[in-house]
Design an enzyme around this catalytic site. Structure first.
Site, PDB file in Angstrom:
ATOM      1  N   TYR A  33     -19.396  30.583  33.994  1.00  0.00           N
ATOM      2  CA  TYR A  33     -19.199  29.186  33.628  1.00  0.00           C
ATOM      3  C   TYR A  33     -20.367  28.692  32.789  1.00  0.00           C
ATOM      4  CZ  TYR A  33     -15.613  29.074  37.265  1.00  0.00           C
ATOM      5  OH  TYR A  33     -14.512  29.313  38.028  1.00  0.00           O
ATOM      6  N   ARG A 222     -13.425  22.547  24.368  1.00  0.00           N
ATOM      7  CA  ARG A 222     -13.891  23.720  25.081  1.00  0.00           C
ATOM      8  C   ARG A 222     -12.666  24.545  25.436  1.00  0.00           C
ATOM      9  NH1 ARG A 222     -13.369  23.419  30.905  1.00  0.00           N
ATOM     10  NH2 ARG A 222     -14.945  25.038  31.069  1.00  0.00           N
TER      11      ARG A 222
END
Lengths: 334, 342
Positions: A33, A222
């Site tokens: 992440y 994103r």
């Protein structure tokens, strides 16, 4: 309200084209992440082509996906949620998206506005409608309901107040293992409570801080990803009984490469100009392993990523049961 | 009126031209100049080209660039008075301040047809959408963002009470506010022409609002402090109180310090009375910046060593504690030396 329907042009379907525009999300052989945001609208090259030049993207699945959304909403109206205080944001979101469509698809979409009187035509749907900005009764489904019929993207609107972002409105029919009906009304930080690792690393807090500082009109994007089965878009928590079992029965299925799909979400994060709300557009792209494997660089990268992914992350993504089989098939080069 | 002034001095000996103060600027042309009172003027701008003006959030401000003499470029940010929905023009109202830095004199000198550059509207005083009622309080020229809020409340049927306090018998935008109240049952408007009268009425009004009302105040510092203090005394929670500063109190000149730049090792002194940003610019560094008041966040720099003396209103409490960045337009150093990521 004036709505006119006419005949619809054929936009065709081309599997090679969808692979060329697939937003393959991995830049390295491992995945963790991160606050992976970048300015919207920038074309990115991939091993098979490129993607990313447009915020609202229409492809060959346009009409079927919109029909699917309508059917899901008919069965389960809780996939759409709103609140009275979000009306201005919903209208703002609608005009923003219609404006993008008209600009990027001038041959099929047209938006005209004079003051608050708006004319919209969408020849892909054979639709032409006149409405009044701010008057919910002037548009079929109101601003939010109508918005969901014009684009493939799911939409979530976040209100900013009390130093936080709140998910207060949206139409989300293609959720990847979450529930709009459950999350609506929560704060951004609460919604991401179950995601492993990101809190210790401050990623979600940083993302929220970043979004809260966006100025009106600014747009970022994103990608996020998971895996799914059989090209199914609706993997909401509500329908888990319909698809949960497939995670197990695919493990020894010889059709695994055709059944297991990489699911990539392109998320656009936009500060709307009039209301100041944050609009999340979530577009889900699915490609089966068998198609991805035709691009050698993707086959290799995805095999590595799946094989190396830490267990807690694989568990959260719901891919633990079959990811090693998927990785092995990709690595075998069949 | 929220007014944020900025001045950049371009030294004669600098080799590269100064970076434009405004990035992605809008080209505007003055379409009308309307006198409001003897020292307040409204200036209307339209887009110089064919494109639509960007919409804006109620309470936003417009940073207008004005080129002065001697290579000086300034921006002054003024509250926009429109609702922000599909604006055909941008309108600001500006009080002439003869003892000010010159920004208001420049605006007062604008004539129809003049071209100006401006930043895209920035939102910093937005209405809270979930408020049950909006109590909008303005003093003098502070009425400008309040007018923007009132217009937006009228468009969306939000409940609002507007109070305008002014001295000269004529409120700069009272006529518009009266009209908004007359045509929108959800909005009421009160005018006070003296502070004593206002103070008494405010005490009563603060106790009469339904739970869930949000208060917004814009005016001189002392006026806002008084209103906010009264509201707290009346039991209003801090989250329901919002204020927009203008004519901000001057920051103290601060102690001298020095910075070294990590990339080159260059050593730059920052004397008392000069900001770190000014010192860096004088040394030929182009630092992106906009408000020069510690509000907008443009001039953030990374800190490698030394403890920043934060004086901005941009960084979060966590970021302050981290001490890894500094807003160089207002903040200084606790230690005599600081190392910057530059």
């Amino acid at each position: 309200m004036t709505v006119t329907l006419t005949s619809v042009p054929d936009i065709g379907s081309d599997p090679a084209a969808s692979l060329r525009r697939f937003p393959f999300p991995f830049r390295t052989d491992t995945y963790r992440y991160s606050t992976n945001v970048e300015p919207a609208g920038k074309q990115l090259e991939t091993a098979a082509g490129g993607w990313g030049d447009l915020i609202v993207d229409i492809d060959a699945h346009y009409l079927p996906e919109i029909a699917q959304r309508a059917e899901i909403l008919r069965r389960d109206p809780t996939r759409q949620a709103g609140a009275a205080h979000m009306r201005a944001a919903e209208w703002d979101a609608l005009l923003y998206v219609l404006g993008q469509l008209a600009r990027d698809y001038p041959h099929t979409m047209r938006l005209e506005r004079s003051g608050r009187t708006v004319s919209w035509s969408n020849t892909l749907q054979g639709l032409s409608v006149d409405f009044t900005y701010g008057d919910d009764s002037s548009l079929p489904g109101g601003p939010l309901g109508f918005l969901g019929t014009q684009m493939q993207e799911d939409v979530a609107l976040l209100d900013q107040r009390e130093g936080a972002l709140w998910l207060d409105s949206g139409v989300v029919t293609f959720a990847a293992d979450w529930s709009m009906g459950f999350d609506v009304g929560m704060r951004f930080l609460e919604i991401h409570g179950p995601v492993p690792r990101v809190h210790q690393e401050g990623i979600i807090a940083r993302a929220q801080q970043f979004m809260m500082r966006l100025q009106p009109g600014e747009a970022y994007r994103r990608t996020n990803w998971t895996m799914g089965l059989d090209g199914r878009l609706d993997t909401s928590t509500e329908t888990y009984p319909e698809w949960g079992q497939d995670r197990t029965n695919v493990i020894h299925d010889p059709a695994l490469p055709d059944r297991v799909h990489l699911r990539v979400e392109v998320q656009h994060i936009i500060r709307l100009p009039h209301s100041g709300a944050i609009m999340f557009l979530i577009r889900s792209y699915l490609e089966p392993l068998s198609a991805l494997a035709s691009v050698p660089a993707w086959r290799e990268t995805l095999a590595h990523v799946l094989q190396e992914l830490p267990q807690d992350m694989a568990d959260y993504k719901g891919i633990s049961k079959y990811r090693m089989q998927a990785a092995a098939w990709l690595a075998s080069g069949q | 009126m929220s007014k944020i002034s900025a001045t950049i001095t371009a030294p004669e000996n600098r080799q590269a031209p100064p970076a434009p103060v405004l990035r992605d600027a809008l080209e505007l042309v003055v379409s009308a100049v309307v006198p409001r009172t003897k020292n307040i003027v409204s200036v209307h701008f339209r887009a110089a080209g064919q494109q639509d003006l960007p919409g804006f959030v109620p309470g936003s401000n417009l940073a207008v660039e004005c080129s002065g003499t001697g290579g000086r470029t300034k921006t002054n940010a003024y509250s926009l008075t429109g609702s922000g929905t599909f604006p055909e023009e941008y309108t600001i109202s500006v009080l002439r301040q003869d003892d000010g830095a010159g920004g208001s004199r420049h605006i007062h000198g604008l004539r129809p047809g003049d071209r100006v550059r401006a930043a895209r509207p920035r939102s910093a005083f937005a209405p809270v959408t979930t408020a049950r009622r909006h109590l909008l309080i303005a003093a003098g020229i502070g009425v400008t963002p309040i007018l923007s809020h009132a217009r937006s409340a009228a468009e969306w049927g939000r409940e609002a009470v507007v109070i305008s306090v002014h001295r000269d018998g004529v409120g700069p935008h009272s006529a518009e506010l009266r009209k908004i109240a007359a045509t929108n049952p959800s909005i009421s408007f009160l005018e006070c022409d003296n502070r004593t009268d206002f103070s008494q009425r405010l005490t009563r009004i603060l106790r009469q609002q339904p739970l869930g009302t949000h208060l917004y105040v814009c005016g001189p510092e002392q006026f806002m402090d008084d209103v906010l203090a009264k509201a707290r005394t009346a039991g209003w929670p801090g989250e329901r109180l919002h204020s927009e500063a203008f004519g901000q109190a001057e920051l103290d000149p601060g102690d001298p310090f020095a910075v070294t730049l990590a990339s080159t090792g260059e050593w730059i002194a920052v004397p008392s009375g000069r900001t770190l940003l000014e010192a860096l610019e004088a040394a030929g560094k182009n630092i992106p910046n906009l408000c020069r008041q510690g509000v907008c966040g443009e001039c953030r720099l990374g800190v490698q060593a030394g403890r920043p003396l934060h004086r901005d209103s941009y960084l979060s409490d966590e970021e302050r504690a981290e001490a890894a960045s500094i807003m160089c337009c207002v903040s200084r150093s606790i230690d005599p030396e600081m190392e910057l990521e530059l």
